[in-house]
Design a protein around this motif. Structure first.
Motif, PDB file in Angstrom:
ATOM      1  N   GLN A   1       0.849  -1.181   0.000  1.00 31.22           N
ATOM      2  CA  GLN A   1       0.000   0.000   0.000  1.00 31.22           C
ATOM      3  C   GLN A   1       0.892   1.241   0.000  1.00 31.22           C
TER       4      GLN A   1
ATOM      5  N   ASP B   1      -3.819   0.624  -3.804  1.00 34.09           N
ATOM      6  CA  ASP B   1      -4.702   1.165  -2.770  1.00 34.09           C
ATOM      7  C   ASP B   1      -6.142   0.894  -3.169  1.00 34.09           C
ATOM      8  N   GLY B   2      -6.806   0.044  -2.403  1.00 33.01           N
ATOM      9  CA  GLY B   2      -8.191  -0.299  -2.692  1.00 33.01           C
ATOM     10  C   GLY B   2      -8.303  -1.577  -3.499  1.00 33.01           C
ATOM     11  N   PRO B   3      -9.459  -2.246  -3.429  1.00 35.41           N
ATOM     12  CA  PRO B   3      -9.636  -3.529  -4.120  1.00 35.41           C
ATOM     13  C   PRO B   3      -9.425  -3.452  -5.628  1.00 35.41           C
TER      14      PRO B   3
ATOM     15  N   MET C   1      -5.778  -3.165  -6.331  1.00 32.78           N
ATOM     16  CA  MET C   1      -5.146  -4.445  -6.026  1.00 32.78           C
ATOM     17  C   MET C   1      -5.343  -5.420  -7.183  1.00 32.78           C
TER      18      MET C   1
ATOM     19  N   PHE D   1      -3.125  -3.129   4.376  1.00 32.26           N
ATOM     20  CA  PHE D   1      -4.178  -3.661   3.509  1.00 32.26           C
ATOM     21  C   PHE D   1      -5.362  -4.178   4.338  1.00 32.26           C
TER      22      PHE D   1
ATOM     23  N   GLU E   1      -9.158  -6.066   0.431  1.00 33.48           N
ATOM     24  CA  GLU E   1      -8.078  -5.960  -0.554  1.00 33.48           C
ATOM     25  C   GLU E   1      -7.342  -7.297  -0.688  1.00 33.48           C
TER      26      GLU E   1
END
Length: 405
Positions: free
Chosen positions: A132, A162-164, A167, A202, A206
């Protein structure tokens, strides 16, 4: 093709059983028989030696050659690849015929080994370390500059997420770049200036996306995970192995047992940082302080995991410490409660299982690939083991000493 008979020595088959007198027969890169009274076209005299499966190191960084930040800043970009060739050779000389690179090595390095351009162990690569923003794999320094081993290049894509959705994109990018395993940081670490090893990184959401993306491509995820909550997040998400595991608590150990999650301790890593600084390496005081704080609690966590029956595989974090000293990890594992036979099994058959090679590597058995290490002296004297390595064979070919040396 000639049948090569390894005869007259002791055999450790990699399962954790005791050594026994026996022969091993190799043909066309595979083991065809293990037993007594065997024959072959060519004999290798193993009198006074123990024949073991090729060793594994499940956590290396072959493009790293120490933790001196000032040195890294002064090296030309391409220098890392020439150092990687040297590091791979040194690793092979330790009897390690298979490694999992936990960040840094790209597909070109792996293919150079596979195609015989440079000598080294076969490689499973993660390409880069998923972090991250502000996390353990983010090379941003307080100066505003980025300095470290994960700087992106065409073969090593950027891995900050950063964020699903981000990812998912990073996972797919790394898989496209040739990653056979995905490496993620679920906690802070020692060698990052702005985070704490005990703090989580995370979210569970994520991490679930990351594991799902890996599974769709038949891949696994390994997690740099030191603090207890970050370890538990990784295990619950379905991550296959916990790297380091410094601050394990009872719940984390129980979860690892329930999910059959592997632990790769890398006990030598914080010790290597402390030694490097004493030898003159330039590192921020905060990194040194964290290394000193985690060294003792690390060993205690691993002892508790061993007592509980957590599955253990061998890894060193070499690159943080010197390559070619990988087997220093083995007596440290023994000190955490494993017998010498269990340590060697963790370094052979267990590591093979973790990396998905359990049906063809890590054991001396018919049908398995002929990775062999010939060791003089007492192979169960783990401290003396590195000095006893006489020959290393990979896929039925002697690579140490090399036939072209």
């Amino acid at each position: 093709m000639s049948r090569v008979l390894f005869t007259g020595g002791q055999v450790f088959d990699g399962t954790g059983s005791d050594r026994a007198a026996g022969d091993v027969v190799v043909e066309d890169g595979r083991i065809v028989d293990v037993g007594t009274g065997l024959d072959g076209d060519v004999s290798v005299d193993c009198t006074g030696l123990t024949v073991l499966p090729g060793f594994f190191d499940c956590h290396v960084h072959v493009v790293m050659s120490g933790v001196d930040l000032l040195r890294q800043l002064q090296l030309p970009f391409s220098y890392q690849f020439y150092e990687a060739a040297r590091n791979l050779r040194r690793t092979l000389e330790q009897g390690i015929t298979t490694v999992r690179d936990a960040g840094g090595a790209d597909l070109g390095i792996q293919r150079a080994v596979a195609d015989g351009l440079i000598p080294g162990p076969r490689m499973q690569i993660s390409v880069n370390v998923i972090s991250q923003t502000g996390g353990h794999g983010d090379d941003w320094m307080p100066s505003g500059q980025c300095a470290g081993p994960w700087i992106p290049h065409p073969g090593r894509p950027d891995a900050i997420a950063d964020g699903p959705d981000d990812m998912r994109r990073v996972a797919r990018t790394l898989l496209r770049a040739g990653a056979q395993v995905l490496k993620v940081c679920t906690t802070g670490g020692v060698l990052s200036p702005g985070d704490d090893p005990r703090h989580s990184q995370f979210t569970p959401e994520e991490l679930q996306v990351l594991v799902a993306e890996a599974r769709m491509q038949g891949r696994h995820v390994m997690a740099h995970a030191q603090g207890a909550e970050g370890i538990k997040n990784a295990v619950r998400a379905g991550i296959r192995s916990i790297e380091h595991g410094i601050f394990l608590d009872d719940e984390a150990i129980e979860l690892m047992l329930e999910h059959r999650t592997w632990l790769v301790p890398t006990l030598v890593a914080p010790l290597a940082v402390i030694r490097a600084v004493k030898a003159g390496a330039s590192l921020p005081a905060e990194m040194v302080r964290k290394a000193e704080e985690v060294a003792e609690v690390h060993a205690e966590s691993v002892r508790r995991a061993v007592e509980a029956g957590v599955r253990i595989a061998m890894g060193t974090d070499s690159g943080v410490g010197p390559h070619g000293e990988n087997l220093e990890e083995l007596p440290l594992m023994q000190a955490c409660g494993l017998s010498p036979a269990q340590v060697l099994a963790a370094t052979t058959s267990s590591s093979a299982e973790l990396l998905g090679h359990g049906d063809e590597l890590g054991r001396l058995a018919p049908g398995y690939r002929a990775d062999l290490v010939l060791v003089s002296g007492d192979a169960f004297d783990l401290a003396a083991l590195p000095g006893g390595i006489q020959q290393v064979w990979r896929d039925g070919v002697r690579v140490i000493p090399s036939t072209v040396d």
